[in-house]
Design an enzyme around this catalytic site. Sequence first.
Site: not given
Ligand code: 13P
Length: 341
Positions: A177, A222
Amino acid sequence: MSERLEDIAIAMVADGKGLLAADESTATIKKRFDTIDLESTADSRRDYREMLFRSQDAMRNNISGVILYDETIRQSAKDGTPFVDIMKADGCIPGIKVDAGAKPLAGYPGETITEGLDGLRERLAEYHGLGARFAKWRGVISISDTLPTWGAVKQNAQALARYAALCQEAGIVPIVEPEVLMDGKPGTHSIERCYEVTELVLKTVFAELYDARVKFEGMILKPNMVIDGQKARKASVDEVAEQTVRVLKATVPAAVPGIAFLSGGQSDEEATAHLSAMNANFTTPWKLTFSYGRALQAAALSAWKGKSENVAAGQRAFTHRAKMNGLAAMGGWKKDLEKAA
Ligand code: 13P
């Protein structure tokens, strides 16, 4: 279920399903509870998560896996059933946030580096024993006219790659991510600036993943969507969908089985509409689905308000959002469906 990384990754992005990000750290969940004037205690956090995890319709039909926090993966429902067993019984895969958060990056004012690599091999082995089959690590990238710097992008990409390689060694699918912030400061950037920064970040992340010998078939990306800053929001749904798919096609290898977006502060309906438009309007080599935290939970949290008599209302709100996002993952969401509910 198969223990092959490839098979776990494919199951995480199964048709009409996506991930529930319920991995708020103790500090973050406190901020969420503050909005409903609820004290954050081990019991209130358990009650809240139990409400979500026992939403059987949502969990069976629209949630493929849940990202948990260290406390939650060890926690049990009020009747003593471990949370991990509850979700597995509904066919959901337990996952775990393993990063230790974004800290100021020395020498780079306004930018951060995500910590948590030391001892990660041992922690991953323990989490695997507790049932986790995927993990999450979030690198945070600031965006403005002058940020990010190349140094911060490079160092965050390297950390993500080292994390991902350790996960795969442990039999755990890494969710990689790299988040280009949409709700950070100043939050006034254009969609073009977001495209440019997201492209640089994803190119760098995939180069580092390759150098770290990460198998693309056994990971999930992600990313943020390509969108203008929260204080300058004007791009249309179709524009966000088009620019997001365009940057992903330019940077993400086709061997990656799935991409699960973060919601990043978009409203519930924006996050759903954007995902649906991508799936409805474009053909892509990877699945496109959700890994939402706030956009799946905000409505449930405010319906619940910390009161046991509101559990059913909270579950209805969560189930509705999960269903809407399940439809969006197939390109089949329509605005009327929100009103009908
Ligand atoms: P949000 O969808 O609230 O951005 O959170 C997702 C997430 O796991 C951020 O690390």
